[in-house]
Design an enzyme around this catalytic site. Structure first.
Site, mmCIF file in Angstrom:
data_model
loop_
_atom_site.group_PDB
_atom_site.id
_atom_site.type_symbol
_atom_site.label_atom_id
_atom_site.label_comp_id
_atom_site.label_asym_id
_atom_site.label_seq_id
_atom_site.Cartn_x
_atom_site.Cartn_y
_atom_site.Cartn_z
ATOM 1 N N HIS A 64 0.842 -1.202 0.000
ATOM 2 C CA HIS A 64 0.000 0.000 0.000
ATOM 3 C C HIS A 64 0.874 1.248 0.000
ATOM 4 O O HIS A 64 1.902 1.318 0.671
ATOM 5 C CB HIS A 64 -0.909 -0.013 1.231
ATOM 6 C CG HIS A 64 -1.987 1.025 1.196
ATOM 7 N ND1 HIS A 64 -1.754 2.353 1.490
ATOM 8 C CD2 HIS A 64 -3.302 0.939 0.883
ATOM 9 C CE1 HIS A 64 -2.884 3.033 1.371
ATOM 10 N NE2 HIS A 64 -3.840 2.198 1.001
ATOM 11 N N GLU A 78 0.625 4.149 1.325
ATOM 12 C CA GLU A 78 0.899 4.790 2.621
ATOM 13 C C GLU A 78 1.958 4.017 3.403
ATOM 14 O O GLU A 78 2.863 4.613 3.996
ATOM 15 C CB GLU A 78 -0.380 4.895 3.450
ATOM 16 C CG GLU A 78 -0.144 5.582 4.781
ATOM 17 C CD GLU A 78 -1.351 5.568 5.697
ATOM 18 O OE1 GLU A 78 -1.152 5.477 6.926
ATOM 19 O OE2 GLU A 78 -2.497 5.635 5.200
#
Length: 317
Positions: A185, A187
């Protein structure tokens, strides 16, 4: 890399902007004009319930964009108005919402392409404007763009930045960051770039696997095979699991992050004892308030029997 020193240098540059180009009130109004629904407004006014014949629709009490997302989207729109003729890029989706990203494409904002997880910045030139999305960008990407002479518009959510500060504290005190998240991901990729030594665990089951290894159960080869793509370069589970700090991808389930934190605290307590626990375990609260509110609203929805739950947004969110 000294990530804190780099950030200080970047923030002092006249080619870096994290405040946007409009007042908060104007941003709020612009987003209301673009995305506010009179139907949703009427459902809220009716106690979050809509009835029509045999159909009943219940609306989550925390529904819509959170503050961090509103800020990022508004800053992206402001950037095009502020730079009407310049080439504007964005390093990833501004948020995981297809309609918002499609709107940016209509505004001729270009998205950095990627193949097998590797982004291609070859088309980005000196003087171009580059937007960093709400979930941030890796420190290596920021450094590349800064050195290339780009104007950087940083829409990173402050809650994500808070997690970066946490893993930098882990690094400063030579703790390994256990990051509750998805290792691919965007982030989590950004967060891990600010960490020193790190290990990403997807869920409580993976955390339990790590805990068992710390307590002397498991094979080193099997451990490294399982986490080969989810740890820092040169990670050594026999050396790097002696001092742990916990952080998370801000959109993970709050209750699971808290349970993972308690598990590792208990694990280190069992391994090293209470007198020196603080030398082996650090806990910081990096759970996003808006995520917590939305998860709580979802749990409240399903307290009553439902025939179907409709989730609006990007499938990859």
């Amino acid at each position: 890399m000294d990530t804190q020193a780099f950030k200080r240098s970047l923030h002092q540059s006249d080619r870096y902007n994290r405040r946007g180009f409009g007042s908060p009130s104007k941003r709020t109004q612009a987003l209301e004009d673009a995305y506010q629904s009179s139907l949703i407004g009427s459902i809220r006014d009716n106690g979050y319930i809509f009835r029509h014949g045999r159909l009943t629709v219940r609306l989550a009490e925390a529904f819509g964009f959170c503050w961090g997302v509103e800020r990022a989207v508004a800053m992206a729109y402001e950037t095009r108005r502020h730079y009407p003729t310049e080439r504007i890029w964005i390093t990833n989706e501004i948020i995981h919402n297809p309609s918002v990203n499609d709107h940016l494409r209509v505004m001729n904002v270009r998205f950095i392409s990627a193949e097998e997880g590797v982004k291609d910045f070859s088309g980005v030139s000196d003087g171009d404007v580059v937007i960093l999305p709400a979930f941030g960008a890796t420190v290596q990407e920021m450094q590349l763009l800064h050195e290339r002479g780009c104007h950087i518009i940083d829409t990173t959510c402050p809650w994500v930045s808070k997690v970066w500060h946490t893993v930098e504290k882990h690094k400063k005190h030579t703790f390994t960051s256990i990051i509750h998240g998805k290792f691919k991901h965007e982030e989590t990729l950004a967060t891990s770039s600010f960490a020193g030594t790190y290990l990403v665990v997807l869920d409580l089951a993976e955390a339990q696997y790590v805990s068992n290894y710390i307590l002397g159960n498991g094979s080193r080869d099997a451990f490294m095979h399982r986490f080969a793509k989810a740890c820092s370069p040169g990670f050594d589970p026999d050396k790097d699991l002696q001092r742990l700090g916990v952080a998370n991808q801000t959109t993970m389930l709050k209750s699971e992050t808290e349970e993972i934190g308690r598990l590792f605290e208990k694990t280190m307590l069992g391994r090293y004892g209470p007198k020196v626990l603080s030398e082996h375990f650090l806990a910081f609260n990096t759970i996003c308030d808006a995520t917590e509110e939305r998860q709580g609203a979802m749990f409240s929805l399903v307290d009553e029997p439902l025939d179907m739950l409709v989730v609006i947004g990007g499938f990859n969110s």
